[in-house]
Design a protein around this motif. Structure first.
Motif, PDB file in Angstrom:
ATOM      1  N   ILE A  52       0.835  -1.204   0.000  1.00  0.00           N
ATOM      2  CA  ILE A  52       0.000   0.000   0.000  1.00  0.00           C
ATOM      3  C   ILE A  52       0.866   1.248   0.000  1.00  0.00           C
ATOM      4  O   ILE A  52       1.995   1.239   0.481  1.00  0.00           O
ATOM      5  N   LEU A  53       0.304   2.295  -0.566  1.00  0.00           N
ATOM      6  CA  LEU A  53       0.916   3.624  -0.545  1.00  0.00           C
ATOM      7  C   LEU A  53      -0.146   4.539   0.049  1.00  0.00           C
ATOM      8  O   LEU A  53      -1.302   4.487  -0.366  1.00  0.00           O
ATOM      9  N   MET A  54       0.216   5.340   1.017  1.00  0.00           N
ATOM     10  CA  MET A  54      -0.754   6.181   1.709  1.00  0.00           C
ATOM     11  C   MET A  54      -0.339   7.642   1.611  1.00  0.00           C
ATOM     12  O   MET A  54       0.835   7.972   1.828  1.00  0.00           O
ATOM     13  N   ARG A  55      -1.305   8.499   1.264  1.00  0.00           N
ATOM     14  CA  ARG A  55      -1.049   9.932   1.156  1.00  0.00           C
ATOM     15  C   ARG A  55      -2.273  10.697   1.669  1.00  0.00           C
ATOM     16  O   ARG A  55      -3.390  10.184   1.648  1.00  0.00           O
ATOM     17  N   PRO A  56      -2.094  11.963   2.066  1.00  0.00           N
ATOM     18  CA  PRO A  56      -3.217  12.747   2.590  1.00  0.00           C
ATOM     19  C   PRO A  56      -4.168  13.274   1.515  1.00  0.00           C
ATOM     20  O   PRO A  56      -5.301  13.636   1.824  1.00  0.00           O
ATOM     21  N   THR A  57      -3.715  13.329   0.242  1.00  0.00           N
ATOM     22  CA  THR A  57      -4.585  13.855  -0.819  1.00  0.00           C
ATOM     23  C   THR A  57      -4.610  12.892  -2.007  1.00  0.00           C
ATOM     24  O   THR A  57      -3.652  12.144  -2.238  1.00  0.00           O
ATOM     25  N   LEU A  58      -5.692  12.948  -2.775  1.00  0.00           N
ATOM     26  CA  LEU A  58      -5.821  12.134  -3.977  1.00  0.00           C
ATOM     27  C   LEU A  58      -4.748  12.519  -4.990  1.00  0.00           C
ATOM     28  O   LEU A  58      -4.139  11.656  -5.628  1.00  0.00           O
ATOM     29  N   GLU A  59      -4.477  13.809  -5.126  1.00  0.00           N
ATOM     30  CA  GLU A  59      -3.477  14.276  -6.080  1.00  0.00           C
ATOM     31  C   GLU A  59      -2.096  13.713  -5.750  1.00  0.00           C
ATOM     32  O   GLU A  59      -1.327  13.372  -6.646  1.00  0.00           O
ATOM     33  N   ALA A  60      -1.788  13.613  -4.467  1.00  0.00           N
ATOM     34  CA  ALA A  60      -0.494  13.061  -4.053  1.00  0.00           C
ATOM     35  C   ALA A  60      -0.371  11.593  -4.435  1.00  0.00           C
ATOM     36  O   ALA A  60       0.691  11.142  -4.875  1.00  0.00           O
ATOM     37  N   VAL A  61      -1.468  10.834  -4.302  1.00  0.00           N
ATOM     38  CA  VAL A  61      -1.438   9.428  -4.712  1.00  0.00           C
ATOM     39  C   VAL A  61      -1.314   9.333  -6.228  1.00  0.00           C
ATOM     40  O   VAL A  61      -0.493   8.581  -6.748  1.00  0.00           O
ATOM     41  N   ARG A  62      -2.119  10.106  -6.940  1.00  0.00           N
ATOM     42  CA  ARG A  62      -2.080  10.080  -8.422  1.00  0.00           C
ATOM     43  C   ARG A  62      -0.681  10.367  -8.948  1.00  0.00           C
ATOM     44  O   ARG A  62      -0.248   9.785  -9.934  1.00  0.00           O
ATOM     45  N   SER A  63       0.027  11.276  -8.306  1.00  0.00           N
ATOM     46  CA  SER A  63       1.363  11.655  -8.777  1.00  0.00           C
ATOM     47  C   SER A  63       2.357  10.499  -8.645  1.00  0.00           C
ATOM     48  O   SER A  63       3.407  10.516  -9.271  1.00  0.00           O
TER      49      SER A  63
END
Length: 87
Positions: A52-63
């Protein structure tokens, strides 16, 4: 108490995608174990992996999604917490 087997990654470079039959990345919003976070889980076809990869924003995951992946439309039957699926 059960241990969580998930492997939190810093980047998708940590996944050996070539070893998977059909790698898929599902992005979830605020799943039970990770409230308030966007979580991208790697699947092999329909089988979830522990990556898994976890980020606070959708844009951060998409990047972080590798360029070879393409976003597909979610079906009406998918979980409401699935934000996007990449294949």
């Amino acid at each position: 108490m059960m241990n969580n087997p998930d492997r939190l990654m810093n980047t998708f470079d940590e996944v050996a995608f070539s070893e998977l039959t059909l790698p898929i990345i599902c992005i979830y919003w605020s799943p039970e174990d990770y409230k308030g976070m966007y979580v991208a889980r790697v699947f092999d076809v329909e089988k979830p992996t522990h990556h898994i990869l976890m980020r606070p924003t959708l844009e951060a995951v998409r990047s972080e999604i590798p360029e070879r992946f393409s976003k597909i439309s979610n079906s009406a039957q998918e979980e409401l917490r699935i934000v996007e699926t990449w294949i």
